[in-house]
Design a protein around this motif. Structure first.
Motif, PDB file in Angstrom:
ATOM      1  N   MET A   1       0.847  -1.177   0.000  1.00 26.43           N
ATOM      2  CA  MET A   1       0.000   0.000   0.000  1.00 26.43           C
ATOM      3  C   MET A   1       0.894   1.243   0.000  1.00 26.43           C
ATOM      4  SD  MET A   1      -2.699   1.289   2.871  1.00 26.43           S
ATOM      5  CE  MET A   1      -4.236   0.642   2.310  1.00 26.43           C
ATOM      6  N   THR A   2       0.535   2.206  -0.790  1.00 28.58           N
ATOM      7  CA  THR A   2       1.286   3.446  -0.883  1.00 28.58           C
ATOM      8  C   THR A   2       0.774   4.428   0.160  1.00 28.58           C
ATOM      9  OG1 THR A   2       1.469   3.112  -3.254  1.00 28.58           O
ATOM     10  CG2 THR A   2       1.975   5.303  -2.428  1.00 28.58           C
ATOM     11  N   GLU A   3       1.705   5.086   0.849  1.00 29.35           N
ATOM     12  CA  GLU A   3       1.299   6.084   1.837  1.00 29.35           C
ATOM     13  C   GLU A   3       0.950   7.393   1.140  1.00 29.35           C
ATOM     14  OE1 GLU A   3       3.577   6.682   5.349  1.00 29.35           O
ATOM     15  OE2 GLU A   3       4.318   4.637   5.315  1.00 29.35           O
ATOM     16  N   ILE A   4      -0.075   8.058   1.633  1.00 29.54           N
ATOM     17  CA  ILE A   4      -0.486   9.346   1.084  1.00 29.54           C
ATOM     18  C   ILE A   4       0.383  10.424   1.725  1.00 29.54           C
ATOM     19  CG2 ILE A   4      -2.385  10.983   0.853  1.00 29.54           C
ATOM     20  CD1 ILE A   4      -4.277   8.585   1.146  1.00 29.54           C
ATOM     21  N   PRO A   5       1.016  11.266   0.904  1.00 25.55           N
ATOM     22  CA  PRO A   5       1.870  12.321   1.471  1.00 25.55           C
ATOM     23  C   PRO A   5       1.093  13.236   2.422  1.00 25.55           C
ATOM     24  CG  PRO A   5       2.212  12.121  -0.888  1.00 25.55           C
ATOM     25  CD  PRO A   5       1.042  11.244  -0.532  1.00 25.55           C
ATOM     26  N   THR A   6       1.751  13.673   3.461  1.00 22.76           N
ATOM     27  CA  THR A   6       1.141  14.501   4.503  1.00 22.76           C
ATOM     28  C   THR A   6       0.520  15.764   3.938  1.00 22.76           C
ATOM     29  OG1 THR A   6       2.794  13.677   6.041  1.00 22.76           O
ATOM     30  CG2 THR A   6       1.603  15.639   6.700  1.00 22.76           C
ATOM     31  N   LEU A   7       1.161  16.399   2.950  1.00 23.12           N
ATOM     32  CA  LEU A   7       0.643  17.640   2.386  1.00 23.12           C
ATOM     33  C   LEU A   7      -0.705  17.426   1.705  1.00 23.12           C
ATOM     34  CD1 LEU A   7       1.152  20.597   1.979  1.00 23.12           C
ATOM     35  CD2 LEU A   7       2.429  20.055  -0.083  1.00 23.12           C
ATOM     36  N   ILE A   8      -0.870  16.329   1.015  1.00 20.31           N
ATOM     37  CA  ILE A   8      -2.146  16.036   0.356  1.00 20.31           C
ATOM     38  C   ILE A   8      -3.229  15.826   1.406  1.00 20.31           C
ATOM     39  CG2 ILE A   8      -3.387  14.361  -1.067  1.00 20.31           C
ATOM     40  CD1 ILE A   8      -0.773  13.950  -2.611  1.00 20.31           C
ATOM     41  N   VAL A   9      -2.906  15.115   2.464  1.00 18.32           N
ATOM     42  CA  VAL A   9      -3.873  14.895   3.546  1.00 18.32           C
ATOM     43  C   VAL A   9      -4.262  16.233   4.176  1.00 18.32           C
ATOM     44  CG1 VAL A   9      -4.204  13.862   5.825  1.00 18.32           C
ATOM     45  CG2 VAL A   9      -3.085  12.551   4.021  1.00 18.32           C
ATOM     46  N   ALA A  10      -3.285  17.110   4.416  1.00 16.62           N
ATOM     47  CA  ALA A  10      -3.563  18.421   5.015  1.00 16.62           C
ATOM     48  C   ALA A  10      -4.502  19.227   4.131  1.00 16.62           C
ATOM     49  CB  ALA A  10      -2.265  19.184   5.243  1.00 16.62           C
ATOM     50  N   HIS A  12      -6.725  18.097   1.969  1.00 15.05           N
ATOM     51  CA  HIS A  12      -8.056  17.519   1.996  1.00 15.05           C
ATOM     52  C   HIS A  12      -8.761  17.785   3.328  1.00 15.05           C
ATOM     53  CE1 HIS A  12      -6.610  15.375  -1.544  1.00 15.05           C
ATOM     54  NE2 HIS A  12      -7.884  15.218  -1.844  1.00 15.05           N
ATOM     55  N   LEU A  13      -8.033  17.680   4.428  1.00 16.39           N
ATOM     56  CA  LEU A  13      -8.627  17.944   5.734  1.00 16.39           C
ATOM     57  C   LEU A  13      -9.084  19.396   5.859  1.00 16.39           C
ATOM     58  CD1 LEU A  13      -6.339  15.894   8.136  1.00 16.39           C
ATOM     59  CD2 LEU A  13      -8.690  15.392   7.460  1.00 16.39           C
ATOM     60  N   ARG A  14      -8.288  20.317   5.336  1.00 15.05           N
ATOM     61  CA  ARG A  14      -8.661  21.736   5.378  1.00 15.05           C
ATOM     62  C   ARG A  14      -9.943  21.959   4.579  1.00 15.05           C
ATOM     63  NH1 ARG A  14      -7.922  25.563   8.661  1.00 15.05           N
ATOM     64  NH2 ARG A  14      -5.763  24.965   8.767  1.00 15.05           N
ATOM     65  N   ALA A  15     -10.026  21.371   3.415  1.00 15.31           N
ATOM     66  CA  ALA A  15     -11.223  21.521   2.582  1.00 15.31           C
ATOM     67  C   ALA A  15     -12.453  20.948   3.285  1.00 15.31           C
ATOM     68  CB  ALA A  15     -11.012  20.844   1.229  1.00 15.31           C
ATOM     69  N   LEU A  16     -12.305  19.785   3.889  1.00 14.52           N
ATOM     70  CA  LEU A  16     -13.434  19.173   4.597  1.00 14.52           C
ATOM     71  C   LEU A  16     -13.834  19.987   5.820  1.00 14.52           C
ATOM     72  CD1 LEU A  16     -12.455  15.406   4.386  1.00 14.52           C
ATOM     73  CD2 LEU A  16     -14.321  16.567   3.188  1.00 14.52           C
ATOM     74  N   GLU A  17     -12.840  20.543   6.510  1.00 12.29           N
ATOM     75  CA  GLU A  17     -13.130  21.310   7.721  1.00 12.29           C
ATOM     76  C   GLU A  17     -13.997  22.524   7.425  1.00 12.29           C
ATOM     77  OE1 GLU A  17     -10.558  22.929  11.424  1.00 12.29           O
ATOM     78  OE2 GLU A  17      -9.969  23.727   9.484  1.00 12.29           O
ATOM     79  N   LYS A  32      -3.686  30.484  -1.055  1.00  6.52           N
ATOM     80  CA  LYS A  32      -3.508  31.250   0.185  1.00  6.52           C
ATOM     81  C   LYS A  32      -2.705  30.486   1.228  1.00  6.52           C
ATOM     82  CE  LYS A  32      -7.718  33.786  -0.620  1.00  6.52           C
ATOM     83  NZ  LYS A  32      -9.068  34.083  -0.206  1.00  6.52           N
ATOM     84  N   LYS A  33      -2.259  29.291   0.837  1.00  6.26           N
ATOM     85  CA  LYS A  33      -1.435  28.437   1.692  1.00  6.26           C
ATOM     86  C   LYS A  33      -2.120  28.113   3.032  1.00  6.26           C
ATOM     87  CE  LYS A  33       2.831  30.059  -0.415  1.00  6.26           C
ATOM     88  NZ  LYS A  33       2.788  29.162  -1.504  1.00  6.26           N
ATOM     89  N   LEU A  34      -3.445  27.949   2.988  1.00  4.17           N
ATOM     90  CA  LEU A  34      -4.192  27.626   4.199  1.00  4.17           C
ATOM     91  C   LEU A  34      -4.001  26.182   4.630  1.00  4.17           C
ATOM     92  CD1 LEU A  34      -7.531  29.486   3.431  1.00  4.17           C
ATOM     93  CD2 LEU A  34      -5.644  30.225   4.885  1.00  4.17           C
ATOM     94  N   ASP A  35      -3.527  25.337   3.708  1.00  2.73           N
ATOM     95  CA  ASP A  35      -3.317  23.932   4.051  1.00  2.73           C
ATOM     96  C   ASP A  35      -2.148  23.756   5.008  1.00  2.73           C
ATOM     97  OD1 ASP A  35      -1.860  24.826   1.773  1.00  2.73           O
ATOM     98  OD2 ASP A  35      -1.261  22.770   1.354  1.00  2.73           O
TER      99      ASP A  35
END
Length: 62
Positions: A1-10, A12-17, A32-35
């Motif tokens: 399984m490939t790990e998802i890079p932390t920046l991509i997760v950040a 997506h989490l910001r968008a969901l939040e 705006k570098k909000l991630d």
């Protein structure tokens, strides 16, 4: 399984939040570098929402 890079997760989490689900809003987050900013901690269900002297409680409206 490939790990998802932390920046991509950040990103997506910001968008969901903030509840965005479209390309333009996600693009704005990236521009705006909000991630890179910390996410808000979720509130407990019994915790008060906003604590401010100008916000009246239910007892104000009789």
């Amino acid at each position: 399984m490939t790990e998802i890079p932390t920046l991509i997760v950040a990103r997506h989490l910001r968008a969901l939040e903030i509840g965005v689900r479209n390309y333009g809003s996600v693009k704005s987050i990236l521009e705006k570098k909000l991630d890179g900013q910390p996410l808000h901690e979720p509130r407990a269900p019994d915790e008060a929402g906003i604590d401010h002297p100008n916000i009246r409680g239910s007892s104000y409206y009789h």
